[in-house]
Design an enzyme around this catalytic site. Sequence first.
Site, PDB file in Angstrom:
ATOM      1  N   GLY A  18     -13.898  24.396  27.652  1.00 46.13           N
ATOM      2  CA  GLY A  18     -14.097  24.261  28.936  1.00 46.13           C
ATOM      3  C   GLY A  18     -12.854  24.548  29.793  1.00 46.13           C
ATOM      4  O   GLY A  18     -13.012  23.968  31.269  1.00 46.13           O
ATOM      5  N   SER A  19     -12.117  25.489  29.976  1.00 47.72           N
ATOM      6  CA  SER A  19     -10.558  25.029  31.270  1.00 47.72           C
ATOM      7  C   SER A  19     -11.164  26.230  31.956  1.00 47.72           C
ATOM      8  O   SER A  19     -10.771  26.300  33.108  1.00 47.72           O
ATOM      9  CB  SER A  19      -9.275  24.959  30.055  1.00 47.72           C
ATOM     10  OG  SER A  19      -8.889  26.535  29.605  1.00 47.72           O
ATOM     11  N   ASN A  20     -11.667  27.087  31.353  1.00 43.42           N
ATOM     12  CA  ASN A  20     -12.085  28.741  32.702  1.00 43.42           C
ATOM     13  C   ASN A  20     -13.015  27.467  33.813  1.00 43.42           C
ATOM     14  O   ASN A  20     -12.477  27.811  35.011  1.00 43.42           O
ATOM     15  CB  ASN A  20     -11.990  29.334  31.835  1.00 43.42           C
ATOM     16  CG  ASN A  20     -10.778  30.370  31.491  1.00 43.42           C
ATOM     17  OD1 ASN A  20     -10.172  30.865  32.704  1.00 43.42           O
ATOM     18  ND2 ASN A  20     -10.427  30.175  29.778  1.00 43.42           N
ATOM     19  N   HIS A 111     -11.063  37.665  28.320  1.00 37.36           N
ATOM     20  CA  HIS A 111     -11.340  37.543  27.036  1.00 37.36           C
ATOM     21  C   HIS A 111      -9.591  37.803  26.702  1.00 37.36           C
ATOM     22  O   HIS A 111      -8.660  38.208  27.948  1.00 37.36           O
ATOM     23  CB  HIS A 111     -10.796  39.541  26.912  1.00 37.36           C
ATOM     24  CG  HIS A 111     -11.297  39.275  25.195  1.00 37.36           C
ATOM     25  ND1 HIS A 111     -11.701  39.029  23.737  1.00 37.36           N
ATOM     26  CD2 HIS A 111     -10.185  40.420  24.709  1.00 37.36           C
ATOM     27  CE1 HIS A 111     -10.911  39.401  23.149  1.00 37.36           C
ATOM     28  NE2 HIS A 111      -9.747  39.901  23.532  1.00 37.36           N
ATOM     29  N   GLU A 176      -5.280  33.277  32.452  1.00 34.74           N
ATOM     30  CA  GLU A 176      -6.926  32.927  32.692  1.00 34.74           C
ATOM     31  C   GLU A 176      -6.536  32.164  33.780  1.00 34.74           C
ATOM     32  O   GLU A 176      -7.829  33.294  34.270  1.00 34.74           O
ATOM     33  CB  GLU A 176      -7.432  32.613  31.328  1.00 34.74           C
ATOM     34  CG  GLU A 176      -7.111  33.603  29.967  1.00 34.74           C
ATOM     35  CD  GLU A 176      -7.871  32.419  28.925  1.00 34.74           C
ATOM     36  OE1 GLU A 176      -8.978  32.350  29.072  1.00 34.74           O
ATOM     37  OE2 GLU A 176      -7.761  32.938  27.676  1.00 34.74           O
TER      38      GLU A 176
HETATM   39  C1  GAR Z   1     -10.675  31.008  25.830  1.00 38.12           C
HETATM   40  O1  GAR Z   1      -8.892  31.438  25.430  1.00 38.12           O
HETATM   41  C2  GAR Z   1     -11.148  32.819  26.046  1.00 38.12           C
HETATM   42  O2  GAR Z   1     -10.005  33.955  26.843  1.00 38.12           O
HETATM   43  C3  GAR Z   1     -11.496  32.799  25.009  1.00 38.12           C
HETATM   44  O3  GAR Z   1     -12.157  31.813  24.713  1.00 38.12           O
HETATM   45  C4  GAR Z   1     -10.657  30.351  24.990  1.00 38.12           C
HETATM   46  C5  GAR Z   1     -11.876  29.432  26.405  1.00 38.12           C
HETATM   47  O4  GAR Z   1     -10.851  27.920  26.579  1.00 38.12           O
HETATM   48  N1  GAR Z   1     -12.646  33.461  24.927  1.00 38.12           N
HETATM   49  C6  GAR Z   1     -12.698  33.909  24.166  1.00 38.12           C
HETATM   50  O5  GAR Z   1     -12.539  34.778  23.060  1.00 38.12           O
HETATM   51  C7  GAR Z   1     -14.161  35.551  23.912  1.00 38.12           C
HETATM   52  N2  GAR Z   1     -14.189  36.405  22.995  1.00 38.12           N
HETATM   53  P1  GAR Z   1     -11.271  27.397  27.674  1.00 38.12           P
HETATM   54  O6  GAR Z   1     -13.230  27.188  27.303  1.00 38.12           O
HETATM   55  O7  GAR Z   1     -10.732  26.519  27.715  1.00 38.12           O
HETATM   56  O8  GAR Z   1     -12.258  28.333  28.768  1.00 38.12           O
END
Ligand code: GAR
Length: 188
Positions: A18-20, A111, A176
């Site tokens: 969940g960092s995004n 992505h 991201e």
């Molecule tokens: C991120 O790097 C995102 O781009 C990737 O998962 C990670 C989630 O990080 N998404 C995918 O690979 C989708 N195909 P987060 O949970 O810390 O946001």
Amino acid sequence: MEKLNSKVKVAVFISGRGSNLKNLIKHSKLKKSKYLINLVISNKSEAKGLLYAKKNNIKNFSIEKKTLIFEKKALKILKKFKIDILCLAGFMRILSAEFIRKTKIPIINIHPSLLPKLKGLNTHERAIKAKYKYSGCTVHYVNSKLDSGKIILRKKVKILKKDTKYTLAKKILKLEHIAYPEALKKII
Ligand code: GAR
């Protein structure tokens, strides 16, 4: 998409860290932000990202069900909260064409590669193996084909000789966190 007196209502689907999501919440709180994160749904009850929703008093649900049931329940909640945009942020499940059609709102995803290169999983390892000079991230609309919807924006970073899949992942995650809020701003 801009609304006259109110902010655009955003829902975020997550599966893990969940960092995004955390970063989108932070940006939504800026005075000039045109959107609010109103809802978080996870398909995993142990997703760490749910804690960020709880901490920020954002309505959150975990629906640990197979795709069909997940989508039925999620759709009901999206409608109930009158969500305008759905953001996928580390949501590791492919949404059905029917769900995409029925939501009737833009769905966007982030992505970790420069699409159309490296659709799917393990993008950093594959980028290094393929000896690409650059990788990065892409924010795109979601359609029924995996990582294939219209691109909103991309950000790139150089792959150095010394990079491993871990160092590259770290560099790209930083990008991201710039790209997702920027993409949202662009489409609202
Ligand atoms: C991120 O790097 C995102 O781009 C990737 O998962 C990670 C989630 O990080 N998404 C995918 O690979 C989708 N195909 P987060 O949970 O810390 O946001």
